[in-house]
Design a protein around this motif. Structure first.
Motif, PDB file in Angstrom:
ATOM      1  N   GLN A  18       0.902  -1.256   0.032  1.00 19.74           N
ATOM      2  CA  GLN A  18       0.024  -0.117   0.001  1.00 19.74           C
ATOM      3  C   GLN A  18       0.854   1.328   0.003  1.00 19.74           C
ATOM      4  N   LEU A  19       1.974   1.267   0.815  1.00 15.92           N
ATOM      5  CA  LEU A  19       2.777   2.370   0.887  1.00 15.92           C
ATOM      6  C   LEU A  19       3.358   2.385  -0.505  1.00 15.92           C
ATOM      7  N   LYS A  22       0.948   4.015  -2.930  1.00 16.59           N
ATOM      8  CA  LYS A  22       0.613   5.642  -2.501  1.00 16.59           C
ATOM      9  C   LYS A  22       1.760   6.497  -3.033  1.00 16.59           C
ATOM     10  N   LEU A  23       3.049   6.061  -3.342  1.00 17.63           N
ATOM     11  CA  LEU A  23       4.060   6.802  -3.837  1.00 17.63           C
ATOM     12  C   LEU A  23       4.633   6.562  -5.151  1.00 17.63           C
ATOM     13  N   ARG A  63       7.605   1.518  12.274  1.00 17.83           N
ATOM     14  CA  ARG A  63       6.082   1.666  12.668  1.00 17.83           C
ATOM     15  C   ARG A  63       5.985   2.757  13.675  1.00 17.83           C
ATOM     16  N   HIS A  67       0.968   2.099  12.431  1.00 21.14           N
ATOM     17  CA  HIS A  67       0.937   2.702  11.047  1.00 21.14           C
ATOM     18  C   HIS A  67       2.471   2.504  10.600  1.00 21.14           C
ATOM     19  N   ALA A  69       5.370   3.488   8.872  1.00 19.51           N
ATOM     20  CA  ALA A  69       6.123   4.888   8.627  1.00 19.51           C
ATOM     21  C   ALA A  69       7.035   4.637   7.481  1.00 19.51           C
ATOM     22  N   GLY A  70       7.386   3.319   7.243  1.00 15.62           N
ATOM     23  CA  GLY A  70       8.345   3.238   6.203  1.00 15.62           C
ATOM     24  C   GLY A  70       9.047   1.785   6.243  1.00 15.62           C
ATOM     25  N   ASP A  86       6.718   7.101   4.414  1.00 13.51           N
ATOM     26  CA  ASP A  86       5.467   7.645   4.225  1.00 13.51           C
ATOM     27  C   ASP A  86       5.746   9.075   3.984  1.00 13.51           C
ATOM     28  N   HIS A  89       6.167  11.112   7.551  1.00 10.21           N
ATOM     29  CA  HIS A  89       7.542  10.972   8.256  1.00 10.21           C
ATOM     30  C   HIS A  89       8.623  11.357   7.630  1.00 10.21           C
ATOM     31  N   GLN A  90       8.441  11.838   6.492  1.00  5.19           N
ATOM     32  CA  GLN A  90       9.719  12.448   5.517  1.00  5.19           C
ATOM     33  C   GLN A  90      10.367  13.564   6.059  1.00  5.19           C
TER      34      GLN A  90
END
Length: 159
Positions: A18-19, A22-23, A63, A67, A69-70, A86, A89-90
């Motif tokens: 999913q991440l 998203k990107l 996490r 969630h 985070a990366g 994500d 969190h960047q």
């Protein structure tokens, strides 16, 4: 907000997929991903599960509570295969933390020469801060734009 980094399990595959989805607009030639079907298939849940379970891959996840985070994935202790953070969190050093974790693991497992990565054009400054240098020109293949890069490991000798 406390970020926890740990080895990924196949249970993380759905969130990882999913991440990436998203990107996807950051690294495909077409923002909608047209022409990048081969890559997109490699980012599906079952493919990610396969990478995590494969003996030549190592994945770590970051996490923030529940969630994702990366995450980072290294292939053959020498190729930075995936590194995604994500957007929430960047800019906070999480990519560096993930890379440092994966790099340390790969070096422990026997990598002595260096690492490669196929960087999306917008991520080049990040990889340069990690010590990577471009080894070729921007390439477009199968709907993905990337620049090949390499990080040489410096061997220190105690005399």
């Amino acid at each position: 907000m406390t970020i926890q980094i740990s080895r990924a399990s196949t249970d993380d595959a759905e969130a990882i997929s999913q991440l990436i989805q998203k990107l996807v607009h950051h690294f495909t030639v077409d923002p909608e991903g047209r022409g990048a079907e081969v890559f997109l298939k490699s980012a599906e849940v079952d493919a990610i599960r396969g990478y995590i379970a494969a003996p030549n891959f190592c994945y770590f996840v970051a996490r923030d509570e529940d969630h994702l985070a990366g995450f980072v994935g290294v292939r053959d202790n020498a190729h930075l295969y995936h590194l995604f953070v994500d957007p929430l969190h960047q800019g906070r050093g999480l990519g560096r933390q993930l890379w440092d974790q994966a790099k340390a693991w790969a070096i422990t497992e026997g990598n002595g020469s260096g690492f490669t990565v196929n960087s999306s054009p917008n991520a080049i400054p990040v990889y340069e801060r990690f010590g990577f240098q471009a080894t070729g020109e921007r390439t477009e293949m199968n709907g993905i734009a990337f620049v090949p890069m390499r990080l040489e490991l410096v061997a220190w000798r105690a005399d």
